[in-house]
Design a protein around this motif. Sequence first.
Motif, PDB file in Angstrom:
ATOM      1  N   PRO A  41      -7.688   0.180 -14.343  1.00 45.54           N
ATOM      2  CA  PRO A  41      -7.165   0.793 -13.123  1.00 45.54           C
ATOM      3  C   PRO A  41      -6.440   2.089 -13.478  1.00 45.54           C
ATOM      4  N   GLU A  42      -6.754   3.149 -12.757  1.00 48.79           N
ATOM      5  CA  GLU A  42      -6.228   4.477 -13.087  1.00 48.79           C
ATOM      6  C   GLU A  42      -5.594   5.079 -11.843  1.00 48.79           C
ATOM      7  N   PRO A  43      -4.316   5.480 -11.910  1.00 50.38           N
ATOM      8  CA  PRO A  43      -3.680   6.094 -10.738  1.00 50.38           C
ATOM      9  C   PRO A  43      -4.510   7.258 -10.193  1.00 50.38           C
ATOM     10  N   GLY A  44      -4.693   7.277  -8.875  1.00 47.40           N
ATOM     11  CA  GLY A  44      -5.440   8.337  -8.229  1.00 47.40           C
ATOM     12  C   GLY A  44      -6.926   8.085  -8.108  1.00 47.40           C
ATOM     13  N   MET A  45      -7.422   7.039  -8.762  1.00 48.67           N
ATOM     14  CA  MET A  45      -8.841   6.711  -8.664  1.00 48.67           C
ATOM     15  C   MET A  45      -9.056   5.612  -7.629  1.00 48.67           C
ATOM     16  N   LEU A  46     -10.320   5.312  -7.347  1.00 57.27           N
ATOM     17  CA  LEU A  46     -10.624   4.262  -6.372  1.00 57.27           C
ATOM     18  C   LEU A  46      -9.942   2.958  -6.768  1.00 57.27           C
ATOM     19  N   VAL A  47     -10.151   2.549  -7.999  1.00 58.63           N
ATOM     20  CA  VAL A  47      -9.492   1.348  -8.522  1.00 58.63           C
ATOM     21  C   VAL A  47      -8.251   1.823  -9.274  1.00 58.63           C
ATOM     22  N   ALA A  48      -7.117   1.753  -8.587  1.00 53.24           N
ATOM     23  CA  ALA A  48      -5.886   2.336  -9.108  1.00 53.24           C
ATOM     24  C   ALA A  48      -4.884   1.298  -9.593  1.00 53.24           C
ATOM     25  N   ASP A  49      -5.103   0.023  -9.259  1.00 55.25           N
ATOM     26  CA  ASP A  49      -4.088  -0.984  -9.560  1.00 55.25           C
ATOM     27  C   ASP A  49      -4.747  -2.344  -9.753  1.00 55.25           C
ATOM     28  N   LEU A  50      -3.930  -3.354 -10.015  1.00 55.89           N
ATOM     29  CA  LEU A  50      -4.457  -4.692 -10.275  1.00 55.89           C
ATOM     30  C   LEU A  50      -5.142  -5.284  -9.050  1.00 55.89           C
ATOM     31  N   ASP A  51      -4.654  -4.969  -7.867  1.00 54.10           N
ATOM     32  CA  ASP A  51      -5.340  -5.431  -6.651  1.00 54.10           C
ATOM     33  C   ASP A  51      -6.783  -4.943  -6.640  1.00 54.10           C
ATOM     34  N   GLY A  52      -6.965  -3.658  -6.953  1.00 50.68           N
ATOM     35  CA  GLY A  52      -8.307  -3.096  -6.957  1.00 50.68           C
ATOM     36  C   GLY A  52      -9.182  -3.713  -8.024  1.00 50.68           C
ATOM     37  N   TYR A  53      -8.610  -3.937  -9.225  1.00 57.15           N
ATOM     38  CA  TYR A  53      -9.386  -4.590 -10.282  1.00 57.15           C
ATOM     39  C   TYR A  53      -9.822  -5.985  -9.861  1.00 57.15           C
ATOM     40  N   GLU A  54      -8.914  -6.762  -9.307  1.00 53.80           N
ATOM     41  CA  GLU A  54      -9.264  -8.121  -8.912  1.00 53.80           C
ATOM     42  C   GLU A  54     -10.287  -8.127  -7.781  1.00 53.80           C
ATOM     43  N   ARG A  55     -10.199  -7.163  -6.896  1.00 53.37           N
ATOM     44  CA  ARG A  55     -11.218  -7.038  -5.836  1.00 53.37           C
ATOM     45  C   ARG A  55     -12.588  -6.791  -6.452  1.00 53.37           C
ATOM     46  N   LEU A  56     -12.669  -5.853  -7.376  1.00 56.84           N
ATOM     47  CA  LEU A  56     -13.951  -5.541  -8.016  1.00 56.84           C
ATOM     48  C   LEU A  56     -14.439  -6.711  -8.858  1.00 56.84           C
ATOM     49  N   ARG A  57     -13.554  -7.347  -9.588  1.00 58.09           N
ATOM     50  CA  ARG A  57     -13.941  -8.505 -10.404  1.00 58.09           C
ATOM     51  C   ARG A  57     -14.528  -9.602  -9.520  1.00 58.09           C
ATOM     52  N   GLY A  85     -13.742  -7.538 -18.360  1.00 55.38           N
ATOM     53  CA  GLY A  85     -12.322  -7.698 -18.640  1.00 55.38           C
ATOM     54  C   GLY A  85     -11.507  -6.523 -18.137  1.00 55.38           C
ATOM     55  N   LEU A  86     -10.232  -6.538 -18.465  1.00 59.24           N
ATOM     56  CA  LEU A  86      -9.270  -5.545 -17.998  1.00 59.24           C
ATOM     57  C   LEU A  86      -8.715  -4.755 -19.176  1.00 59.24           C
ATOM     58  N   THR A  87      -8.695  -3.424 -19.037  1.00 59.93           N
ATOM     59  CA  THR A  87      -7.867  -2.594 -19.905  1.00 59.93           C
ATOM     60  C   THR A  87      -6.522  -2.451 -19.218  1.00 59.93           C
ATOM     61  N   LEU A  88      -5.506  -3.033 -19.799  1.00 61.05           N
ATOM     62  CA  LEU A  88      -4.164  -3.049 -19.225  1.00 61.05           C
ATOM     63  C   LEU A  88      -3.371  -1.874 -19.787  1.00 61.05           C
ATOM     64  N   ASP A  89      -3.063  -0.905 -18.929  1.00 62.60           N
ATOM     65  CA  ASP A  89      -2.257   0.233 -19.332  1.00 62.60           C
ATOM     66  C   ASP A  89      -0.818  -0.011 -18.859  1.00 62.60           C
ATOM     67  N   ILE A  90       0.094  -0.140 -19.817  1.00 63.09           N
ATOM     68  CA  ILE A  90       1.477  -0.505 -19.497  1.00 63.09           C
ATOM     69  C   ILE A  90       2.137   0.570 -18.640  1.00 63.09           C
ATOM     70  N   GLY A  91       1.942   1.835 -18.998  1.00 65.54           N
ATOM     71  CA  GLY A  91       2.539   2.908 -18.217  1.00 65.54           C
ATOM     72  C   GLY A  91       2.036   2.949 -16.798  1.00 65.54           C
ATOM     73  N   HIS A  92       0.720   2.722 -16.628  1.00 63.86           N
ATOM     74  CA  HIS A  92       0.147   2.725 -15.283  1.00 63.86           C
ATOM     75  C   HIS A  92       0.767   1.635 -14.417  1.00 63.86           C
ATOM     76  N   CYS A  93       0.965   0.467 -15.004  1.00 62.01           N
ATOM     77  CA  CYS A  93       1.591  -0.625 -14.236  1.00 62.01           C
ATOM     78  C   CYS A  93       2.970  -0.201 -13.740  1.00 62.01           C
ATOM     79  N   HIS A  94       3.756   0.389 -14.631  1.00 64.32           N
ATOM     80  CA  HIS A  94       5.090   0.828 -14.220  1.00 64.32           C
ATOM     81  C   HIS A  94       5.008   1.920 -13.161  1.00 64.32           C
ATOM     82  N   CYS A  95       3.981   2.760 -13.265  1.00 59.68           N
ATOM     83  CA  CYS A  95       3.843   3.901 -12.365  1.00 59.68           C
ATOM     84  C   CYS A  95       3.495   3.476 -10.937  1.00 59.68           C
ATOM     85  N   VAL A  96       2.534   2.544 -10.790  1.00 56.46           N
ATOM     86  CA  VAL A  96       1.963   2.315  -9.454  1.00 56.46           C
ATOM     87  C   VAL A  96       2.146   0.913  -8.886  1.00 56.46           C
TER      88      VAL A  96
END
Length: 288
Positions: A153-169, A179-190
């Motif tokens: 999940p990448e801020p500013g993209m279609l799939v930006a957060d864990l909700d979006g990842y779980e929807r796609l999964r 699987g998931l690439t978990l970016d710690i900074g992104h989680c804190h950001c969004v």
Amino acid sequence: MNWAYCTNGFAGHRLPEALAVLADLGYTGAAITLDHGHLDPRSPGLAGEVSRIAGICARLGLGVVVETGGRYTLDPLRKHHPTLISEDAGRRAEFLITAMRVAADLGAPVVHLWSGGRPGGMPEAEAYTRLARQCARLLDEADRAGVTLGFEPEPGMLVADLDGYERLRGMLGGHPRFGLTLDIGHCHCVEPEDLDTCLRRALPYTVHVQIEDMRRGVHEHLEFGEGEIDFVPVLAALRGYPGLVAVELARHSHAAPQVARRSIEFLRRAHERAGTGVADLGRPAGRG
């Protein structure tokens, strides 16, 4: 903990030199970003270079994942284009298939990818449908190559957060190679939840971790101690995670060896304090 470093943060180095620097600093892994300077996916000599890098990583004792986040890898004018949602998504899919084959030859278990932004005017549901269709095809190739996709999940993209990842999964039927690439900074950001809650939610899916400091609501990858994240509880939550934990500081290539040294020193101290339950690590030493 298997500390790694993303090679997009060593853009000014030849890849073998970057790998040697990381090994000398004590890193046990590298997240190799396929791009113009490092395992160029369009190079006619790619197969031979992959074989050479595989040998270097083996000699240095470095585990590897393959990352695909180069800014202008496919289009010299548009960053991160085309995407898996674009009209010409086939070029992105072809690149990701190449990445999977490279990963298999390197012995890398994970290939990282992301969605890209939603094209203007496209309904969200249509964008997710397009993305899921492309991911399903890529998962067929992942089965053949024997690798796992690590979707970020990448801020500013279609799939930006864990909700979006779980929807796609869910749209992909919970495929075991998605699987998931978990970016710690992104989680804190969004993410609306705190980091501890995010990690407990994400770890069952996580196949690759990226780590850096960040401020809430600002998508800027920062050196450790320059943002807001308390890494002691983060690393305590990651205890037992078997994959690579890769520092991602793509805009720090101008001082890559120094930044990589400061990063691993900070992470080691934070990891030690995570084991003793001591928080409030403070700023990293050695900043000029």
